[in-house]
Enzyme design. Structure first.
Site, PDB file in Angstrom:
ATOM      1  N   GLU A  38      24.971  72.247  -0.399  1.00  0.00           N
ATOM      2  CA  GLU A  38      23.900  72.671   0.512  1.00  0.00           C
ATOM      3  C   GLU A  38      24.481  72.941   1.885  1.00  0.00           C
ATOM      4  O   GLU A  38      25.432  72.270   2.320  1.00  0.00           O
ATOM      5  CB  GLU A  38      22.840  71.557   0.594  1.00  0.00           C
ATOM      6  N   ASP A  71      23.445  74.914   6.078  1.00  0.00           N
ATOM      7  CA  ASP A  71      22.427  75.393   7.010  1.00  0.00           C
ATOM      8  C   ASP A  71      22.969  76.606   7.754  1.00  0.00           C
ATOM      9  O   ASP A  71      24.136  76.622   8.159  1.00  0.00           O
ATOM     10  CB  ASP A  71      22.098  74.304   8.030  1.00  0.00           C
ATOM     11  N   HIS A  75      25.223  67.492   0.241  1.00  0.00           N
ATOM     12  CA  HIS A  75      24.453  67.794   1.443  1.00  0.00           C
ATOM     13  C   HIS A  75      25.374  68.162   2.608  1.00  0.00           C
ATOM     14  O   HIS A  75      26.173  67.341   3.056  1.00  0.00           O
ATOM     15  CB  HIS A  75      23.622  66.557   1.807  1.00  0.00           C
ATOM     16  N   HIS A  89      24.043  72.692  11.416  1.00  0.00           N
ATOM     17  CA  HIS A  89      22.724  72.105  11.189  1.00  0.00           C
ATOM     18  C   HIS A  89      21.862  72.051  12.436  1.00  0.00           C
ATOM     19  O   HIS A  89      20.748  72.553  12.460  1.00  0.00           O
ATOM     20  CB  HIS A  89      22.857  70.699  10.605  1.00  0.00           C
ATOM     21  N   GLU A 137      19.997  76.704   3.360  1.00  0.00           N
ATOM     22  CA  GLU A 137      18.799  76.463   4.168  1.00  0.00           C
ATOM     23  C   GLU A 137      18.779  77.373   5.384  1.00  0.00           C
ATOM     24  O   GLU A 137      19.729  77.389   6.181  1.00  0.00           O
ATOM     25  CB  GLU A 137      18.728  75.010   4.622  1.00  0.00           C
TER      26      GLU A 137
END
Length: 289
Positions: A67, A69, A40, A82, A150
């Site tokens: 992962e 952002d 993450h 993020h 994301e």
């Protein structure tokens, strides 16, 4: 109508040929059939989130899926961060004290490149930078890693779906190898994910959230995954999701977030999720193995 039906069918068939279930990734990585472990924001339990250092730490731990952002700067560059504000994870308040509330969208890429994105986490990471999306995927490529990307707050950044796909294409991430096994695009915004699917049907997509079971047929038209908070999950819900077929002709998958301890990892793995997103990927991997 017949022509449209043929076109849709052809697209679906191409999509089936160009994506693979996460179970393949699990077999590739560990020879097992448990859930895939996703780092993450990189291995953010051990290095500052969304930095190249966190990517490298995940690689050192043997974690293949990462992962991150993506947001957009004032001058139109895509950066990996993020929060909508830069204040929590950089020294922006010291460098630009008069620019409150320090929103990503209010700074140029050059200004963001000046910021220290590591010292808040630990002195050994002083000088770490907020990477651009190009820099981020280049590091993943170097490390032979895979990307769960994301789109953060896409409503703030009109057209970010097409722009992100263009960057990925320019960096070589929309070829057969990558869209088959190495790329998933997700968001909390269902319209944004539908847009990604419409623009590039071969790309695997995920919706972040826990839609009602009655709503799953609509999501299955454009999303390959339903990715909820682990606290909202049950075995019956995961089974219900798996019962639906996604846009690429395979059962919908479930990635649960954010699990950071062994007991919870074992509990969630028992629900038969396809993947677990975690700040501490080594802890989760050891637990589910």
């Amino acid at each position: 109508m017949h022509v449209r039906a043929v076109a849709v069918t052809t697209t679906a068939l191409l999509g089936v040929a160009l994506t693979a279930p996460l179970s393949h990734a699990r077999a590739d990585e560990a020879g097992g059939d448990g859930p895939v472990v996703v780092a993450h924001r990189g291995a953010s339990g051990y290095a500052p989130e969304n930095t190249l250092a966190a990517v490298d730490r995940a690689a050192e731990l043997g974690i293949r899926w990462v992962e991150n952002d993506v947001q957009r700067t004032r001058d139109g560059e895509l950066v990996v961060v993020h929060d909508e504000s830069l204040a929590r994870t950089t020294d922006v308040e010291q460098v630009f004290p008069d620019r409150s509330p320090w929103k990503v969208k209010d700074f140029t890429a050059a200004e963001i490149a000046r910021l220290d994105a590591g010292s808040w986490f630990g002195p050994e990471y002083a000088g770490a930078r907020v990477p651009t999306l190009e820099q981020y995927v280049d590091r993943l490529e170097h490390n032979h890693q895979r990307l769960l990307l994301e789109l953060k707050s896409p409503g703030l950044y009109p057209g970010i779906e097409l722009q992100t796909l263009k960057v990925l294409a320019n960096e070589g991430w929309l070829d057969r190898q990558h869209v088959t096994r190495r790329l998933i695009v997700q968001s909390f915004d269902a319209d944004s994910i539908r847009t990604v699917h419409d623009l590039k049907p071969s790309v695997k997509t995920g919706f972040l959230g826990t839609p009602a079971v009655s709503e799953l047929p609509a999501y299955a038209e454009f999303a390959d995954q339903i990715n909820p908070s682990y606290s909202s999950l049950s075995m019956s819900y995961v089974s219900a999701v798996h019962a639906f077929t996604g846009p690429h002709g395979r059962p919908l998958e479930v990635l649960a977030w954010t699990v950071n301890d062994a007991a919870t990892a074992r509990l969630v793995a028992g629900y038969e999720v396809d993947g677990i997103i975690t700040n501490k990927p080594d802890v989760v991997r050891d637990a589910v193995d």
